[in-house]
Design a protein around this motif. Structure first.
Motif, short mmCIF file in Angstrom:
data_model
loop_
_atom_site.label_atom_id
_atom_site.label_comp_id
_atom_site.label_asym_id
_atom_site.label_seq_id
_atom_site.Cartn_x
_atom_site.Cartn_y
_atom_site.Cartn_z
N SER A 160 0.83 -1.22 0.00
CA SER A 160 0.00 0.00 0.00
C SER A 160 0.86 1.27 0.00
O SER A 160 0.35 2.36 -0.23
CB SER A 160 -0.93 0.01 1.22
N LEU A 161 2.16 1.12 0.27
CA LEU A 161 3.05 2.28 0.31
C LEU A 161 3.81 2.46 -1.00
O LEU A 161 4.53 3.44 -1.18
CB LEU A 161 4.07 2.11 1.45
N HIS A 172 1.57 5.94 5.51
CA HIS A 172 0.52 6.59 4.71
C HIS A 172 0.63 8.10 4.89
O HIS A 172 0.79 8.58 6.02
CB HIS A 172 -0.85 6.07 5.11
N HIS A 173 0.60 8.83 3.80
CA HIS A 173 0.80 10.29 3.78
C HIS A 173 2.21 10.68 4.23
O HIS A 173 2.46 11.85 4.52
CB HIS A 173 -0.23 11.03 4.65
#
Lengths: 523, 329
Positions: A160-161, A172-173
């Motif tokens: 997801s990264l 995340h972010h």
């Protein structure tokens, strides 16, 4: 070993043209020089006991309020302390291990990965620190921690990264940088989470982070903002990607990033060979770094005799004990890439028969390292030790957990030469069990074809065997201040002891590699 | 002082979450009451996913006590975007926080997220001005430089952003010719990030850069930053090192040459120069190695001098260079 001689200590030349940089440098040289033991002191002792007690205080009594700045780095504090014990040669009692495992598990994020503290977001850096701490204190089975790591969720967290340019966000972010990539690759290697989809584009990204100085910066910019030879600016992020467009490194060459990029590059060697074969017409050109320039940069970071041979993290900056590991420890990785780290004889191996006569000579010949191992030890022993225990950047700074570990690990890298052993690799491969390795994988990934599956299985095998092949080269240890100063060797890629790295790897790949120290057939 | 959230009726509806439940943690940190209180409530709002004006206040509170709390930053960013608060206001607050916590990654990354969302070259241009004031106090701050470089490439506006960068570097090097961050920035602007407006003639650009580096080397010859730049410029443009032989040689002698002839292409070492310069010896050996043939022996001679006398710390490295060159020869 006598302390360095003051007569050798010529100040860094300022050419009669002082600037802020050279003034700070001169002041530092005076301070460091004043910390040399008085002449006639024959030995510089590593105050193992007081460093051990410094670390123990952190564990037992806890950390003072100023450590609040590390509240989002709790697994780091644990890793620095526990691995510090291992390097200094101290074991841990079962109660401490149990408490550590419970603490670490409280940092696991419900959606995978580990966080800097309970209730915080998962992040690649604390994930590395937590997994390495597990390697030190954990074991298989109930209450051992290892089997409570949710590897499947962790893999999904990693994916997801992932960014289009091959890099990864740290959270995340979060930001992109090569520390995060190093942390991810180490964890994925140790936990059997490597897949081609995870690694796709990573070598290319790393290569773009190398600067003109030879070391690496913290990240690079994806090329799609630029036309390659076209000065017309294109709209950021909206235009299709031009593969020939520049992908400039952000930030200058730096010790920490250089270590992370180089260790990652070494880990990725099997992937690069299997997935980027340099054949004509291959759509995936082999990503390349300038290894010669990298070596030059690393050795240039070693300070002058007046700086006691400590390492700097950037050109024209000051020496700092932590770069003993980040840069001093990086040299052997670069030697490996240059093919210069072929060991004479690694520990526990029989000398090859045909070289029996030469081997005696080889065992005598102490040191092939391309940095000054003795000088680095002197820096750590004379300037790195805080009189009240713990290790530090430089005098008169206080000691802290971070510097205690990276000075100790740097000392290990200067005492022991740990290199990939072909013989060890061969022995590991002989016992390789592909069925177990496949069954134990924590990644949800299905190969698109049979051919690809075979390549992937080969990749897994090679990465495992390479990770286990690192062995201490016998006859090359050098202890400044005498053998009482010996610390344990560290795995040059993972920064774990060899025993801890071996243990966690064997578990997560379901392998039983042969012992490193087989009984000698003849004596 | 009691401005704890636990005593504040505004927060009465939030259930604070203690950090460790049923775990006796190893290496615990002794937090202040205020920090413990704020992070207990922060964990509470993260759990419920609350994004509200009071969450902005709370994250600011946590960040001021611990700017490395990346989860507080992350939640703050999500809240800023969800509430559509003024990004300019957010940036203004960040000016203060950045100045207080220069060395923290998250401070700079948050700005980058805000700038990305603002998507305005005006804002980017203002950032360059702000960063200049930051770099005045800490001219080698890694994150600040890396962020500045990101601004330049992300917004990529020749006239409004790139145009001022080379003069800015010159200003900084005027102040401190040994500032390696400034040297790296120059390389970034001139060579790594495509072609600047006015620099389309690459040969002319290279000539300018070589002159610049040479002039700075002449000023303070034992400055590795400048030598690395010279080296980098030649390598990047695939220009042979022999191009600068005449320049390098005087720096390898023990005394500056006695001459009145001024060669503008090859400035001589300054009067205060401490010669021979190790970086020049290394460079000359590299030139000889590049030439090969009989010159290899001359390179070996220099490497021996470096190994045994001039740069003994790197003895092993210079010996490696000898072995390497002889193997190839």
């Amino acid at each position: 070993m006598a302390a360095p001689r003051a007569s050798e200590m010529v100040a860094t030349p300022t050419d009669g043209y002082p600037t802020a940089t050279s003034s700070l440098q001169s002041d530092t040289e005076i301070t460091i020089k004043s910390h040399l033991p008085s002449s006639g002191t024959p030995q510089i002792a590593l105050q193992k006991k007081s460093h051990f007690e410094f670390l123990l205080r952190n564990l037992r009594q806890g950390l003072p309020e100023r450590y609040t700045s590390q509240d989002a780095s709790q697994p780091w504090l644990i890793y620095w302390t526990l691995h510090g014990f291992s390097i200094l040669g101290a074991g841990l009692d079962d109660q401490t291990k149990k408490r550590t495992i419970e603490t670490l598990l409280a940092l696991q994020h419900p959606d995978g990965g580990f966080a800097g503290g309970p209730g915080q977001a998962a992040h690649l850096l604390p994930t590395y620190a937590a997994i390495c701490a597990f390697a030190v204190v954990g074991r298989p089975g109930e209450g051992g921690g290892w089997d409570a790591i949710d590897r499947n969720k962790m893999y999904n967290f990693f994916m997801s990264l992932k960014q289009a340019d091959g890099s990864f966000l740290v959270s995340h972010h979060g930001e992109v940088d090569v520390r995060g990539i190093y942390c991810l690759l180490v964890v994925a290697t140790l936990l059997n989470l490597i897949t081609p989809e995870l690694l796709a584009g990573v070598p290319d990204f790393l290569a773009t982070c190398q600067t003109y100085e030879g070391g690496f910066g913290n990240a690079s910019f994806p090329g799609w903002a630029f036309g390659s030879d076209d000065t017309e600016a294109t709209t950021p992020l909206s235009s299709p990607r031009d593969p020939t467009a520049p992908r400039p490194p952000l930030g200058e060459a730096h010790g920490g990033y250089t270590f992370c990029a180089t260790a990652s590059w070494v880990l990725l060697q099997p992937f690069i060979k299997l997935y980027h074969p340099p054949v004509p017409g291959n759509p995936l050109p082999e990503p390349k770094i300038n290894t010669r320039a990298l070596l030059r940069w690393c050795v240039q970071m070693q300070g002058l005799p007046i700086e006691l041979g400590g390492f700097k993290g950037r050109t024209n900056k000051l020496v700092d004990g932590c770069y003993s590991w980040w840069v001093g420890g990086c040299v052997v990785l670069v030697e490996t890439l240059l093919g210069l780290a072929a060991p004479h004889i690694a520990a526990g191996e029989e000398p090859a028969d045909e070289h029996d006569e030469d081997s005696a000579k080889a065992w005598d010949d102490a040191d092939d390292s391309l940095f000054n191992r003795r000088a680095l030890q002197e820096y750590i022993l004379c300037a790195g030790q805080h009189p009240a225990g713990g290790l530090r950047d430089k005098p008169p700074k206080p000691a802290d957990a971070y510097h205690t570990l990276y000075c100790a690990a740097g000392l290990a890298a200067a005492q022991h030469r740990v290199v990939p052993s072909k013989a060890r690799e061969k022995a590991v491969l002989l016992t390789w069990d592909p069925v177990q390795a496949h069954a134990k994988s924590g990644a949800t990934y299905v190969s698109p074809s049979d051919v690809e599956r075979e390549t992937f299985e080969e990749l897994r095998k090679q990465m495992f065997a390479h990770a286990l092949s690192w062995s201490e080269e016998e006859g090359t240890t050098t202890y400044v201040g005498g053998a009482a100063n010996r610390v344990n060797a560290a795995h040059p890629i993972f920064n774990l002891t060899i025993t801890h790295a071996d243990g966690i790897l064997a578990h997560f790949y379901g392998q039983m590699p042969p012992s490193r120290y087989p009984p000698r057939g003849k004596k | 002082m009691s401005d704890l959230l636990a005593d504040d009726s505004e927060w009465a509806d939030v259930v604070p979450i203690r950090q460790y439940e049923n775990v006796n943690p190893i290496a615990p940190i002794f937090y202040s009451e205020e920090y413990k209180d704020a992070t207990d409530y922060f964990r509470g709002v993260v759990k419920t996913g609350e994004m509200s004006p009071r969450v902005l206040k709370l994250t600011e509170r946590v960040i001021r006590m611990n700017p490395a709390h990346y989860t507080a930053w992350q939640h703050r960013y999500k809240t800023v975007m969800a509430l559509q608060v003024s990004l300019e206001d957010e940036l203004e607050l960040m000016d203060e926080i950045a100045t207080m916590f220069l060395k923290t990654y998250q401070v700079w990354h948050h700005r980058r997220l805000i700038l990305t969302a603002l998507n305005s070259v005006d804002a980017a241009a203002r950032e360059l001005v702000f960063l200049k004031t930051v770099l005045e106090n800490d001219s080698k701050n890694y994150h600040t430089w890396s962020y500045r470089q990101w601004i330049l490439v992300h917004f990529n506006d020749e006239e409004r952003l790139w145009a001022g960068e080379r003069p800015y570097v010159e200003e900084l090097l005027e102040e401190d010719v040994r500032n390696n961050s400034a040297w790296h920035h120059r390389f970034f602007v001139v060579f790594s990030s495509g072609v600047r407006a006015g620099d389309e003639d690459r040969e002319q650009t290279l000539r300018r850069e070589l002159s610049f580096a040479k002039e700075k080397i002449a000023l303070a010859p034992n400055n590795l930053s400048a030598w690395n730049y010279l080296r980098g410029a030649l390598e990047h443009t695939h220009t042979p090192f022999t191009t600068v032989t005449a320049f390098v040689e005087p720096y390898t002698a023990s005394e500056p040459p006695a001459t009145d002839v001024v060669d503008l292409d090859n400035p001589l070492p300054s009067a205060g120069a401490q010669l021979p310069c190790v970086a020049a010896l290394e460079f000359l050996a590299d030139i000889y190695e590049e030439e090969g043939g009989e010159k290899t022996a001359k390179a070996v001679e220099i490497w021996k001098l470096l190994a045994n006398e001039k740069d003994t710390m790197r003895k092993k490295y210079w010996e490696h260079r000898i072995r390497d060159a002889l193997q190839k020869a």
